[in-house]
Design a protein around this motif. Sequence first.
Motif, PDB file in Angstrom:
ATOM      1  N   SER A 238      58.965 -49.332 -75.007  1.00  0.00           N
ATOM      2  CA  SER A 238      58.052 -49.631 -73.902  1.00  0.00           C
ATOM      3  C   SER A 238      58.559 -50.716 -72.956  1.00  0.00           C
ATOM      4  O   SER A 238      57.778 -51.351 -72.267  1.00  0.00           O
ATOM      5  N   TRP A 239      59.863 -50.960 -72.918  1.00  0.00           N
ATOM      6  CA  TRP A 239      60.390 -51.968 -72.001  1.00  0.00           C
ATOM      7  C   TRP A 239      59.976 -51.615 -70.575  1.00  0.00           C
ATOM      8  O   TRP A 239      60.222 -50.501 -70.112  1.00  0.00           O
ATOM      9  N   PRO A 240      59.342 -52.545 -69.852  1.00  0.00           N
ATOM     10  CA  PRO A 240      58.832 -52.222 -68.522  1.00  0.00           C
ATOM     11  C   PRO A 240      59.870 -52.272 -67.405  1.00  0.00           C
ATOM     12  O   PRO A 240      59.572 -51.891 -66.270  1.00  0.00           O
ATOM     13  N   GLY A 241      61.073 -52.759 -67.696  1.00  0.00           N
ATOM     14  CA  GLY A 241      62.101 -52.849 -66.659  1.00  0.00           C
ATOM     15  C   GLY A 241      62.433 -54.301 -66.341  1.00  0.00           C
ATOM     16  O   GLY A 241      61.791 -55.234 -66.820  1.00  0.00           O
TER      17      GLY A 241
ATOM     18  N   ALA B 145      49.115 -42.650 -71.712  1.00  0.00           N
ATOM     19  CA  ALA B 145      48.726 -44.049 -71.572  1.00  0.00           C
ATOM     20  C   ALA B 145      49.779 -44.907 -70.897  1.00  0.00           C
ATOM     21  O   ALA B 145      49.468 -45.970 -70.376  1.00  0.00           O
ATOM     22  N   GLU B 146      51.038 -44.457 -70.906  1.00  0.00           N
ATOM     23  CA  GLU B 146      52.124 -45.313 -70.443  1.00  0.00           C
ATOM     24  C   GLU B 146      53.219 -44.467 -69.807  1.00  0.00           C
ATOM     25  O   GLU B 146      53.580 -43.418 -70.334  1.00  0.00           O
ATOM     26  N   PHE B 147      53.739 -44.960 -68.695  1.00  0.00           N
ATOM     27  CA  PHE B 147      54.881 -44.306 -68.074  1.00  0.00           C
ATOM     28  C   PHE B 147      56.126 -45.073 -68.483  1.00  0.00           C
ATOM     29  O   PHE B 147      56.256 -46.265 -68.209  1.00  0.00           O
ATOM     30  N   SER B 148      57.032 -44.411 -69.185  1.00  0.00           N
ATOM     31  CA  SER B 148      58.230 -45.066 -69.692  1.00  0.00           C
ATOM     32  C   SER B 148      59.355 -44.052 -69.807  1.00  0.00           C
ATOM     33  O   SER B 148      59.130 -42.901 -70.195  1.00  0.00           O
ATOM     34  N   ASP B 149      60.549 -44.491 -69.488  1.00  0.00           N
ATOM     35  CA  ASP B 149      61.730 -43.635 -69.588  1.00  0.00           C
ATOM     36  C   ASP B 149      61.540 -42.324 -68.825  1.00  0.00           C
ATOM     37  O   ASP B 149      61.948 -41.255 -69.288  1.00  0.00           O
ATOM     38  N   GLY B 150      60.869 -42.400 -67.679  1.00  0.00           N
ATOM     39  CA  GLY B 150      60.739 -41.245 -66.806  1.00  0.00           C
ATOM     40  C   GLY B 150      59.655 -40.243 -67.157  1.00  0.00           C
ATOM     41  O   GLY B 150      59.588 -39.181 -66.554  1.00  0.00           O
ATOM     42  N   GLU B 151      58.794 -40.581 -68.123  1.00  0.00           N
ATOM     43  CA  GLU B 151      57.720 -39.645 -68.459  1.00  0.00           C
ATOM     44  C   GLU B 151      56.492 -40.387 -68.975  1.00  0.00           C
ATOM     45  O   GLU B 151      56.565 -41.535 -69.403  1.00  0.00           O
ATOM     46  N   TRP B 152      55.355 -39.688 -68.920  1.00  0.00           N
ATOM     47  CA  TRP B 152      54.108 -40.226 -69.458  1.00  0.00           C
ATOM     48  C   TRP B 152      54.097 -40.043 -70.964  1.00  0.00           C
ATOM     49  O   TRP B 152      54.463 -38.993 -71.470  1.00  0.00           O
ATOM     50  N   ARG B 153      53.683 -41.078 -71.676  1.00  0.00           N
ATOM     51  CA  ARG B 153      53.686 -41.063 -73.139  1.00  0.00           C
ATOM     52  C   ARG B 153      52.305 -41.425 -73.670  1.00  0.00           C
ATOM     53  O   ARG B 153      51.610 -42.264 -73.108  1.00  0.00           O
ATOM     54  N   ASP B 154      51.955 -40.794 -74.782  1.00  0.00           N
ATOM     55  CA  ASP B 154      50.690 -41.092 -75.444  1.00  0.00           C
ATOM     56  C   ASP B 154      50.809 -42.399 -76.227  1.00  0.00           C
ATOM     57  O   ASP B 154      51.901 -42.808 -76.638  1.00  0.00           O
ATOM     58  N   GLY B 155      49.666 -43.021 -76.439  1.00  0.00           N
ATOM     59  CA  GLY B 155      49.602 -44.239 -77.230  1.00  0.00           C
ATOM     60  C   GLY B 155      48.496 -44.136 -78.262  1.00  0.00           C
ATOM     61  O   GLY B 155      47.684 -43.200 -78.243  1.00  0.00           O
ATOM     62  N   LEU B 156      48.472 -45.085 -79.165  1.00  0.00           N
ATOM     63  CA  LEU B 156      47.417 -45.191 -80.168  1.00  0.00           C
ATOM     64  C   LEU B 156      46.708 -46.522 -79.968  1.00  0.00           C
ATOM     65  O   LEU B 156      47.355 -47.549 -79.721  1.00  0.00           O
ATOM     66  N   LEU B 157      45.388 -46.509 -80.080  1.00  0.00           N
ATOM     67  CA  LEU B 157      44.597 -47.718 -79.910  1.00  0.00           C
ATOM     68  C   LEU B 157      44.025 -48.144 -81.259  1.00  0.00           C
ATOM     69  O   LEU B 157      43.425 -47.325 -81.980  1.00  0.00           O
ATOM     70  N   TYR B 158      44.236 -49.393 -81.595  1.00  0.00           N
ATOM     71  CA  TYR B 158      43.733 -49.999 -82.828  1.00  0.00           C
ATOM     72  C   TYR B 158      42.797 -51.142 -82.456  1.00  0.00           C
ATOM     73  O   TYR B 158      42.931 -51.743 -81.399  1.00  0.00           O
TER      74      TYR B 158
END
Length: 170
Positions: free
Chosen positions: A27-30, A145-158
């Motif tokens: 999840s590095w934002p850049g 939930a997150e845009f990373s490495d050129g695509e949208w990715r799912d996340g888990l919420l705790y």
Amino acid sequence: MKLRPVAEPDLVLFQLLRTDPDFWGLSWPGFADPGEPARRLAKDGFFSDGNSWLVAEHDAEAVALLNWRTASFGVPRLSWEIGIVVVPERRGQGIGWRAQAMLCDYLFTREPIQRIQAGTRVENIPEQKSLVKAGFHLEGRIRAAEFSDGEWRDGLLYSRLRTDPSPEIP
């Protein structure tokens, strides 16, 4: 292990967060301004109403950076969202869950909040295990939930509620 405020020697770790994708991990934002941490330390010591940081220290060594910020769900100032970055060479040693549990205990003692939440990527199995050990409960999957490495990715919420038992920290 103990938690403490950010100090000048820690600035190198905050600079790595802004310049080194391997230090951050998933999840590095850049890239970001590497001079900002020094300005932030001088301005507010990394404490503000909506975004604050502490350092987890073990044997006088900074081993993790912990953040809490206004949560994206719930009533502002009655819930926080936390995050952690464990120093790469200290990952896999149980530091993450202990530091996150300690941060929750600190926040529940410090403020009349009811909820602390944390999100992670679906593929970040070590963080999922760490959150459960720190007393968190899985609430569900957050799609795209997150845009990373050129695509949208799912996340888990705790989440961990004030009424949830705190784990015993060795």
